[in-house]
Design a protein around this motif. Structure first.
Motif, mmCIF file in Angstrom:
data_model
loop_
_atom_site.group_PDB
_atom_site.id
_atom_site.type_symbol
_atom_site.label_atom_id
_atom_site.label_comp_id
_atom_site.label_asym_id
_atom_site.label_seq_id
_atom_site.Cartn_x
_atom_site.Cartn_y
_atom_site.Cartn_z
ATOM 1 N N VAL A 172 0.846 -1.183 0.000
ATOM 2 C CA VAL A 172 0.000 0.000 0.000
ATOM 3 C C VAL A 172 0.883 1.235 0.000
ATOM 4 N N VAL A 173 0.493 2.225 -0.805
ATOM 5 C CA VAL A 173 1.188 3.508 -0.900
ATOM 6 C C VAL A 173 0.165 4.582 -0.529
ATOM 7 N N THR A 174 0.508 5.416 0.433
ATOM 8 C CA THR A 174 -0.472 6.369 0.950
ATOM 9 C C THR A 174 -0.111 7.812 0.615
ATOM 10 N N ALA A 175 -1.126 8.563 0.202
ATOM 11 C CA ALA A 175 -1.010 10.016 0.033
ATOM 12 C C ALA A 175 -1.313 10.674 1.382
ATOM 13 N N PRO A 176 -1.006 11.957 1.543
ATOM 14 C CA PRO A 176 -1.118 12.584 2.867
ATOM 15 C C PRO A 176 -2.569 12.796 3.293
ATOM 16 N N LEU A 177 -2.779 12.700 4.590
ATOM 17 C CA LEU A 177 -4.101 12.979 5.156
ATOM 18 C C LEU A 177 -4.004 14.086 6.194
ATOM 19 N N GLN A 178 -5.157 14.538 6.655
ATOM 20 C CA GLN A 178 -5.234 15.646 7.607
ATOM 21 C C GLN A 178 -5.692 15.086 8.949
ATOM 22 N N ARG A 181 12.551 13.251 -2.622
ATOM 23 C CA ARG A 181 12.984 11.866 -2.830
ATOM 24 C C ARG A 181 12.893 11.031 -1.557
ATOM 25 N N THR A 182 12.290 11.594 -0.524
ATOM 26 C CA THR A 182 12.190 10.899 0.749
ATOM 27 C C THR A 182 10.868 10.146 0.839
ATOM 28 N N VAL A 183 10.948 8.936 1.367
ATOM 29 C CA VAL A 183 9.788 8.057 1.465
ATOM 30 C C VAL A 183 9.602 7.649 2.916
ATOM 31 N N ASN A 184 8.363 7.621 3.350
ATOM 32 C CA ASN A 184 8.002 7.166 4.692
ATOM 33 C C ASN A 184 7.643 5.687 4.607
ATOM 34 N N LEU A 185 8.294 4.849 5.433
ATOM 35 C CA LEU A 185 7.997 3.424 5.477
ATOM 36 C C LEU A 185 7.547 3.050 6.881
ATOM 37 N N ARG A 243 4.284 -1.007 3.384
ATOM 38 C CA ARG A 243 3.591 0.271 3.322
ATOM 39 C C ARG A 243 4.596 1.400 3.156
ATOM 40 N N THR A 244 4.409 2.201 2.108
ATOM 41 C CA THR A 244 5.227 3.390 1.902
ATOM 42 C C THR A 244 4.304 4.593 1.754
ATOM 43 N N SER A 245 4.889 5.770 1.874
ATOM 44 C CA SER A 245 4.073 6.986 1.824
ATOM 45 C C SER A 245 4.922 8.162 1.383
ATOM 46 N N VAL A 246 4.229 9.209 0.960
ATOM 47 C CA VAL A 246 4.906 10.486 0.738
ATOM 48 C C VAL A 246 5.452 10.994 2.068
ATOM 49 N N ASP A 247 6.412 11.893 1.973
ATOM 50 C CA ASP A 247 6.973 12.498 3.180
ATOM 51 C C ASP A 247 6.640 13.983 3.207
ATOM 52 N N ASP A 283 3.337 18.786 -6.910
ATOM 53 C CA ASP A 283 4.432 17.954 -7.414
ATOM 54 C C ASP A 283 4.268 16.529 -6.891
ATOM 55 N N ALA A 284 4.218 15.567 -7.794
ATOM 56 C CA ALA A 284 4.008 14.167 -7.414
ATOM 57 C C ALA A 284 5.307 13.409 -7.167
ATOM 58 N N SER A 285 6.443 14.102 -7.096
ATOM 59 C CA SER A 285 7.734 13.409 -7.001
ATOM 60 C C SER A 285 7.815 12.469 -5.810
ATOM 61 N N SER A 286 7.338 12.905 -4.639
ATOM 62 C CA SER A 286 7.442 12.062 -3.457
ATOM 63 C C SER A 286 6.541 10.835 -3.573
ATOM 64 N N LEU A 287 5.342 10.994 -4.139
ATOM 65 C CA LEU A 287 4.465 9.837 -4.324
ATOM 66 C C LEU A 287 5.051 8.870 -5.346
ATOM 67 N N ILE A 288 5.671 9.400 -6.382
ATOM 68 C CA ILE A 288 6.338 8.543 -7.368
ATOM 69 C C ILE A 288 7.467 7.763 -6.701
ATOM 70 N N ALA A 289 8.261 8.449 -5.872
ATOM 71 C CA ALA A 289 9.352 7.778 -5.159
ATOM 72 C C ALA A 289 8.814 6.700 -4.224
ATOM 73 N N ALA A 290 7.703 6.997 -3.532
ATOM 74 C CA ALA A 290 7.115 6.018 -2.619
ATOM 75 C C ALA A 290 6.615 4.797 -3.371
ATOM 76 N N THR A 291 6.032 5.013 -4.538
ATOM 77 C CA THR A 291 5.535 3.900 -5.341
ATOM 78 C C THR A 291 6.685 3.058 -5.863
ATOM 79 N N ARG A 292 7.739 3.700 -6.309
ATOM 80 C CA ARG A 292 8.904 2.957 -6.795
ATOM 81 C C ARG A 292 9.549 2.142 -5.674
ATOM 82 N N MET A 293 9.636 2.733 -4.479
ATOM 83 C CA MET A 293 10.227 1.981 -3.381
ATOM 84 C C MET A 293 9.349 0.790 -3.001
#
Length: 332
Positions: free
Chosen positions: A117-123, A280-284, A292-296, A310-320
């Motif tokens: 699972v790859v998660t986008a940010p929540l509030q 380029r940082t990923v939350n695991l 489980r990975t996530s944007v940072d 910018d979707a760079s962090s989500l792309i990095a999380a998906t790749r990881m």
């Protein structure tokens, strides 16, 4: 020839009024050797794609893909919103929706429907304002899976695990106990071996106080708690360095001596990581029975609705996530 099906990754959109839905729409246009399944509201994704000027074709989760299509495609497991989103303005009426997407993703991973699972940010505040006690993705997945977990943030250059996560700074010293450090370091050591293929992980451990306590003159937590815990784990065979003064632990000569670092609290090490590799940082989440990975980054409410996130962090999380799935498959 590998005849196994392509990995299937669950994606959660996070806060409907944040940038998450737009990030998922952008992610869909990136080629991955995997099936991506967005767990969210279909109409929410359609609106997000229009804001990003993306022609997005949504497929049911298990529907066959069209033979020919000029549109960007994304599979969807529909979870309806509680209220139509207003970009930039989180609505507690959508708290149940957000939690339902996380539950679907976690349960799907536990059942084998998804490989990660790859998660986008929540509030977090919006969920708590709905009267639901919630401290974050990490804690939610840990409870759902019944697992002891550790938060790690990783860039290509640095891995940082946290002994404590979302605590007020005033509560941190009391939380730093020998059993916490022992459990955390055992998880980090095991996961560096299992997920990252490091045969003998070297872990740097930061002190809690300035100068790692300065021999007790700036605090006794290192002497009374941290050092005895590290010594016991060294007797078990762990390769541990520290406790290290946080102000010098990240200079290049020190970094070369460890594969990951354990920080005592959230803001002790993460500013270093984010200042040099924010996109380029990923939350695991380490310790879960699934990946489980996530944007940072957060929900970026000021950008939500603009189509410019910018979707760079989500792309990095998906790749990881995909890299970790492939490593697990190769080691099976």
């Amino acid at each position: 020839m590998d005849i196994r099906p392509r990995p299937r990754l669950a994606l959660t959109a996070g806060e409907p009024a944040g940038v998450g839905p737009e990030l998922l729409a952008r992610l869909a246009s990136i080629p991955f050797d995997a099936e991506l399944v967005a767990i969210t509201d279909r109409e929410l994704l359609k609106r997000a794609a229009r804001r990003c000027d993306i022609q997005l074709e949504l497929l049911d989760e298990d529907a066959p893909a069209p033979a020919i299509s000029t549109a960007v495609q994304l599979r969807v497991r529909h979870v309806p919103l509680g209220a139509t989103e207003r970009p930039g303005h989180p609505d507690p009426a959508n708290a149940a929706h957000v939690l339902a997407t996380l539950a679907e993703a976690a349960d799907g991973c536990l059942s084998g429907r998804y490989d990660a699972v790859v998660t986008a940010p929540l509030q977090k505040a919006s969920i708590n304002e709905a009267g639901i006690a919630f401290s974050g993705h990490t804690e939610f997945f840990a409870e759902r899976a019944g697992a002891d977990v550790v938060m790690m943030l990783a860039s290509p250059e640095l891995r940082v695990a946290l002994a404590t996560t979302h605590l007020p700074l005033a509560a941190v010293p009391a939380a730093i106990q020998a059993d916490l450090l022992t459990r955390t370091l055992r998880i980090v050591d095991a996961e560096l071996r299992a997920k990252f293929g490091i045969e003998r992980p070297r872990i740097g451990v930061l002190g809690l106080n300035p100068h790692a306590g300065e021999s007790g003159h700036l605090g006794r937590e290192e002497i009374d708690i941290i050092i005895p815990a590290l010594d016991r784990l060294r007797d078990e065979g762990m390769d541990l360095l520290g406790p290290l003064p946080a102000d010098t632990a990240f200079v290049p000569v020190m970094r070369a001596r460890y594969d990951a670092v354990l920080a005592m609290y959230h803001d002790q090490a993460l500013p270093v990581l984010k200042s040099e590799a924010f996109d380029r940082t990923v939350n695991l989440t380490l310790g879960l029975p699934f990946i489980r990975t996530s944007v940072d980054h957060g929900t970026a409410l000021d950008l939500a609705g603009s189509g410019r996130a910018d979707a760079s962090s989500l792309i990095a999380a998906t790749r990881m996530a995909l890299d970790l799935v492939q490593r697990a498959r190769n080691n099976a």
